[in-house]
Design a protein around this motif. Structure first.
Motif, PDB file in Angstrom:
ATOM      1  N   UNK A 254       0.809  -1.210   0.000  1.00 44.96           N
ATOM      2  CA  UNK A 254       0.000   0.000   0.000  1.00 44.96           C
ATOM      3  C   UNK A 254       0.845   1.263   0.000  1.00 44.96           C
ATOM      4  N   UNK A 255       2.166   1.122   0.029  1.00 42.66           N
ATOM      5  CA  UNK A 255       3.044   2.287   0.061  1.00 42.66           C
ATOM      6  C   UNK A 255       2.885   3.104  -1.219  1.00 42.66           C
ATOM      7  N   UNK A 256       3.074   4.403  -1.093  1.00 48.15           N
ATOM      8  CA  UNK A 256       2.865   5.349  -2.186  1.00 48.15           C
ATOM      9  C   UNK A 256       4.221   5.841  -2.712  1.00 48.15           C
ATOM     10  N   UNK A 257       4.665   5.277  -3.823  1.00 51.26           N
ATOM     11  CA  UNK A 257       5.966   5.630  -4.390  1.00 51.26           C
ATOM     12  C   UNK A 257       6.019   7.096  -4.832  1.00 51.26           C
ATOM     13  N   UNK A 258       4.909   7.639  -5.313  1.00 52.57           N
ATOM     14  CA  UNK A 258       4.901   9.054  -5.718  1.00 52.57           C
ATOM     15  C   UNK A 258       5.138   9.961  -4.517  1.00 52.57           C
TER      16      UNK A 258
ATOM     17  N   UNK B 215       6.675   8.985  -1.850  1.00 53.96           N
ATOM     18  CA  UNK B 215       8.058   8.699  -1.479  1.00 53.96           C
ATOM     19  C   UNK B 215       9.039   9.540  -2.277  1.00 53.96           C
ATOM     20  N   UNK B 216       8.757   9.732  -3.555  1.00 51.95           N
ATOM     21  CA  UNK B 216       9.622  10.580  -4.388  1.00 51.95           C
ATOM     22  C   UNK B 216       9.584  12.023  -3.892  1.00 51.95           C
ATOM     23  N   UNK B 217       8.395  12.513  -3.575  1.00 52.51           N
ATOM     24  CA  UNK B 217       8.270  13.884  -3.056  1.00 52.51           C
ATOM     25  C   UNK B 217       9.031  14.041  -1.736  1.00 52.51           C
ATOM     26  N   UNK B 218       8.880  13.059  -0.843  1.00 53.73           N
ATOM     27  CA  UNK B 218       9.592  13.110   0.439  1.00 53.73           C
ATOM     28  C   UNK B 218      11.105  13.078   0.226  1.00 53.73           C
ATOM     29  N   UNK B 219      11.563  12.201  -0.658  1.00 53.21           N
ATOM     30  CA  UNK B 219      13.000  12.075  -0.926  1.00 53.21           C
ATOM     31  C   UNK B 219      13.554  13.367  -1.509  1.00 53.21           C
ATOM     32  N   UNK B 220      12.806  13.979  -2.415  1.00 54.71           N
ATOM     33  CA  UNK B 220      13.266  15.231  -3.012  1.00 54.71           C
ATOM     34  C   UNK B 220      13.303  16.357  -1.984  1.00 54.71           C
ATOM     35  N   UNK B 221      12.444  16.287  -0.987  1.00 52.48           N
ATOM     36  CA  UNK B 221      12.418  17.322   0.041  1.00 52.48           C
ATOM     37  C   UNK B 221      13.440  17.074   1.147  1.00 52.48           C
ATOM     38  N   UNK B 222      13.727  15.810   1.450  1.00 60.60           N
ATOM     39  CA  UNK B 222      14.526  15.509   2.632  1.00 60.60           C
ATOM     40  C   UNK B 222      15.873  14.860   2.370  1.00 60.60           C
ATOM     41  N   UNK B 223      16.025  14.172   1.262  1.00 59.96           N
ATOM     42  CA  UNK B 223      17.223  13.349   1.055  1.00 59.96           C
ATOM     43  C   UNK B 223      18.153  13.888  -0.026  1.00 59.96           C
TER      44      UNK B 223
ATOM     45  N   UNK C 259       6.891   4.779   2.095  1.00 64.76           N
ATOM     46  CA  UNK C 259       6.731   5.463   0.815  1.00 64.76           C
ATOM     47  C   UNK C 259       8.078   5.694   0.129  1.00 64.76           C
ATOM     48  N   UNK C 260       9.076   6.128   0.897  1.00 69.51           N
ATOM     49  CA  UNK C 260      10.407   6.329   0.314  1.00 69.51           C
ATOM     50  C   UNK C 260      10.988   5.000  -0.153  1.00 69.51           C
ATOM     51  N   UNK C 261      10.802   3.950   0.629  1.00 72.05           N
ATOM     52  CA  UNK C 261      11.276   2.618   0.224  1.00 72.05           C
ATOM     53  C   UNK C 261      10.584   2.175  -1.068  1.00 72.05           C
ATOM     54  N   UNK C 262       9.294   2.454  -1.191  1.00 71.27           N
ATOM     55  CA  UNK C 262       8.568   2.097  -2.418  1.00 71.27           C
ATOM     56  C   UNK C 262       9.128   2.871  -3.606  1.00 71.27           C
ATOM     57  N   UNK C 263       9.443   4.155  -3.406  1.00 74.08           N
ATOM     58  CA  UNK C 263      10.027   4.944  -4.484  1.00 74.08           C
ATOM     59  C   UNK C 263      11.401   4.399  -4.865  1.00 74.08           C
ATOM     60  N   UNK C 264      12.242   4.134  -3.876  1.00 76.46           N
ATOM     61  CA  UNK C 264      13.581   3.602  -4.156  1.00 76.46           C
ATOM     62  C   UNK C 264      13.470   2.304  -4.926  1.00 76.46           C
TER      63      UNK C 264
END
Length: 101
Positions: free
Chosen positions: A21-25, A27-35, A91-96
């Protein structure tokens, strides 16, 4: 003994359903903001910090277990000063995981 086995199966199914159920989209937004200040979070990004592995490399390391990656994100490394919620880590794991080729 059966109760322990049953409990393990129930717990494992909850982890699998949560990861599914994780949300990769998101996760991408979070990664771009935090990582992004240390890691390459997208294929088009240039390398900023030499000792921080790109997300696709991290993804290959955890390719067989995105759940383990989400768990690892909850126990961050010393330079990571951005705490994540369980959902954010999933979510970040799903994006990765989408970056693994």
């Amino acid at each position: 003994m059966r109760l322990i086995g049953f409990s393990f199966i129930v717990a494992a199914s909850l982890v699998v359903s949560a990861a599914a159920a994780a949300d990769a989209d998101n996760g991408k937004r979070l990664a771009e903001a935090r990582c992004i200040s240390c890691h390459i979070v997208s294929p088009a990004q240039r390398r900023d910090v030499a000792d921080a592995p790109p997300f696709d490399v991290i993804g290959r390391k955890f390719a067989t277990s995105p759940e383990a990656l989400a768990f690892a994100l909850l126990d961050p490394h010393p330079r990571m000063n951005v705490p994540l919620t369980r959902r954010g880590a999933q979510d970040i794991a799903a994006y990765i995981n989408t970056l693994v080729k």
